[in-house]
Design an enzyme around this catalytic site. Structure first.
Site, PDB file in Angstrom:
ATOM      1  N   SER A 227       0.823  -1.203   0.000  1.00 55.02           N
ATOM      2  CA  SER A 227       0.000   0.000   0.000  1.00 55.02           C
ATOM      3  C   SER A 227       0.861   1.259   0.000  1.00 55.02           C
ATOM      4  CB  SER A 227      -0.915   0.005   1.228  1.00 55.02           C
ATOM      5  OG  SER A 227      -0.154   0.136   2.409  1.00 55.02           O
ATOM      6  N   CYS A 282      -2.904  -4.521  -7.852  1.00 58.98           N
ATOM      7  CA  CYS A 282      -2.450  -3.139  -7.971  1.00 58.98           C
ATOM      8  C   CYS A 282      -2.599  -2.622  -9.393  1.00 58.98           C
ATOM      9  CB  CYS A 282      -1.007  -2.999  -7.507  1.00 58.98           C
ATOM     10  SG  CYS A 282       0.189  -3.850  -8.556  1.00 58.98           S
TER      11      CYS A 282
END
Length: 498
Positions: A227, A282
């Site tokens: 993240s 992602c």
């Protein structure tokens, strides 16, 4: 007795001495698959010390021998491909087909590592000055560290340690504490391939263990995928301790749909790219930008999404699996509820249920339209099966929208116009662009090139850039006199080569 996930230190799988553990949970059933130990400081220091010691001999192993190790390793990974995929599917909740894709994309990087002799070639120029030659060599750094996420427990570790060790480094892998079982199996196969003791180590843990690896004076380079907030922290900490760091971080990937696009192709690809793997990629498409009249296709998109359902890894009718944890589900459904207060929700997956699996972390396909950039569902990376539709009038407006976003991981455009595609790929400020391809993840002879807030560092993952990341360049300039050849006998007091 619950299986305790082992550490792998100095060639041995060992039971950690740590008294701090956490359960490894099957996200479809909440079954406890294993107990994961948080490695002690002593164990991490042992792993680093062992890797440092192994580097002394490993760096001098001939490059062809390191390449042959990778050849043996990729052969074993292929032999155990379906077994790895099944383990990975149970560990993460992915469908079996998606898990197989995870394993295969990792194998492709190992195949690239087997080509390491060509990738390590330096440069040579003869006679750069009178009787002087210059050559450059790529040499390994030392102990490298990889910190990997839950969503690709085969592919992303295989992005890292095969190339790092093929370059002559030693490596410490710290996989996600949520999905450690696949990385353990990857290392078991690496041992079978013949990796020497200490060259690759495996430790488990969370923030404290990562910080020890970042701060340790004997680690040289850090690779991270995860993240954005964690990536920023790791980059700051690692670089403040003088490490070489690459961090692949968050994303908000846009897909632009032009009115001239092939409608069926565009919508089908958009469906898979947005909810595949439950949106936990992602490179997932989380924003669809409909240009002009293509906005009329949004109801058909909703219809296509509505036919999909999640399910268990071995459910051949399931489109995707659960999200990774109860906490992830709570966050995703919270953002969906917030979005329903701001935008138009055409499809709501918050009340999704799967027969005979009442405890799974299920979130169904969710589709919003009338989304604007000021909304939380647009601004945040939801990391779930949620797609936001934004409507604009022109390609120029679409480009401006994408370029204003702080992330730059991936984007795509669907069009029949070469001119529109050329304009988009040239003007868009995103590192990886697909033209009629929804998720443009490069094959491993290229590099994974996210931009802006999606990447911190200078050299990207895998491909030629990874070889540069895992090596230092040494330049050697030489002069040899032949037999009784004489020099001028005068000292050279300038910096010119003479």
């Amino acid at each position: 007795m619950t299986y305790q996930v082992p550490l792998f230190i100095n060639g041995q799988f060992i039971t950690s001495a740590s008294t701090i553990t956490q359960p490894v949970i099957n996200p479809a059933t909440q079954e406890v698959l294993a107990e994961l130990p948080m490695a002690t400081v002593v164990e991490i220091d042992q792993a680093v010390a062992g890797a440092r010691q192994a580097f002394k001999s490993w760096k001098d192993v001939p490059v062809p021998e390191r390449a042959r190790l990778m050849m043996r390793y990729q052969a074993l990974l292929k032999e155990h491909h379906d077994e790895l995929a099944e383990l990975l599917a149970k560990d993460t909740g992915k469908t079996f087909e998606d898990a197989k894709g995870d394993v295969w994309r990792g194998i492709e990087v190992v195949e690239q590592a087997a080509n390491i002799p060509a990738l390590l070639m330096g440069e040579t120029v003869g006679n750069v000055a009178g009787g002087i030659d210059t050559s450059s060599y790529l040499q390994p750094l030392g102990v490298c560290v990889g910190i990997t996420p839950f969503n690709f427990p085969a592919m992303i570790p295989l992005w890292m340690f095969p190339l790092a060790v093929a370059c002559g480094n030693t490596f410490i892998l710290k996989p996600s504490e949520q999905v450690p079982l696949t990385p353990v199996r990857l290392l078991e196969l690496l041992v079978k391939a013949g990796i020497p003791d200490g060259v690759v180590q495996l430790v488990h843990g969370g923030q404290a263990q990562v910080e020890r690896l970042l701060e340790h004076p004997d680690t040289r380079a850090i690779s991270f995928v995860g993240s954005a907030n964690v990536a920023q922290s790791i980059y700051r900490t690692g670089t403040s301790h003088m490490k070489r760091v690459q961090c692949m971080a968050g994303a908000k990937n846009h897909c632009v749909i032009m009115p001239d696009a092939d409608k069926e192709q565009a919508l089908n690809q958009l469906v898979g790219a947005s909810v595949g793997a439950a949106g936990q990629r992602c490179m997932a498409i989380s924003v669809a930008v409909f240009v002009g009249q293509s906005k009329a296709w949004i109801p058909e998109l909703a219809d296509k999404l509505s036919t999909l359902r999640p399910g268990a890894w071995d459910d051949t009718g399931a489109a995707f699996g659960p999200v990774i944890s109860k906490a992830a589900k709570t966050r995703i459904t919270g953002l969906i509820q917030q979005g329903k207060q701001e935008a138009t929700c055409l499809l709501d997956g918050t009340d999704c249920k799967v027969e005979n699996l009442p405890d799974g972390n299920w979130v169904g396909p969710t589709l919003f339209t009338d989304v604007t950039p000021d909304m939380a569902i647009y601004q945040q990376e939801i990391f779930g099966p949620v797609l936001c539709c934004v409507c604009v009038d022109s390609l120029e407006e679409a480009i401006q929208l994408v370029n204003r976003n702080p992330y730059g991981n991936g984007t795509s455009i669907f069009t029949r116009s070469g001119g529109a595609a050329r304009k988009y790929q040239h003007e868009i400020e995103v590192g990886q662009v697909g033209i009629n391809v929804p998720i443009p993840v490069p094959l491993p002879f290229f590099s994974f090139t996210g931009w802006k807030g999606s990447f911190m560092g200078d050299l990207h993952a895998y491909g030629k850039q990874a070889v540069r990341f895992y090596t230092e360049t040494k330049t050697v300039t030489t002069r040899w006199l032949y037999d009784d050849e004489e020099t001028s006998g005068q000292p050279n007091l300038t910096i010119n080569l003479k």
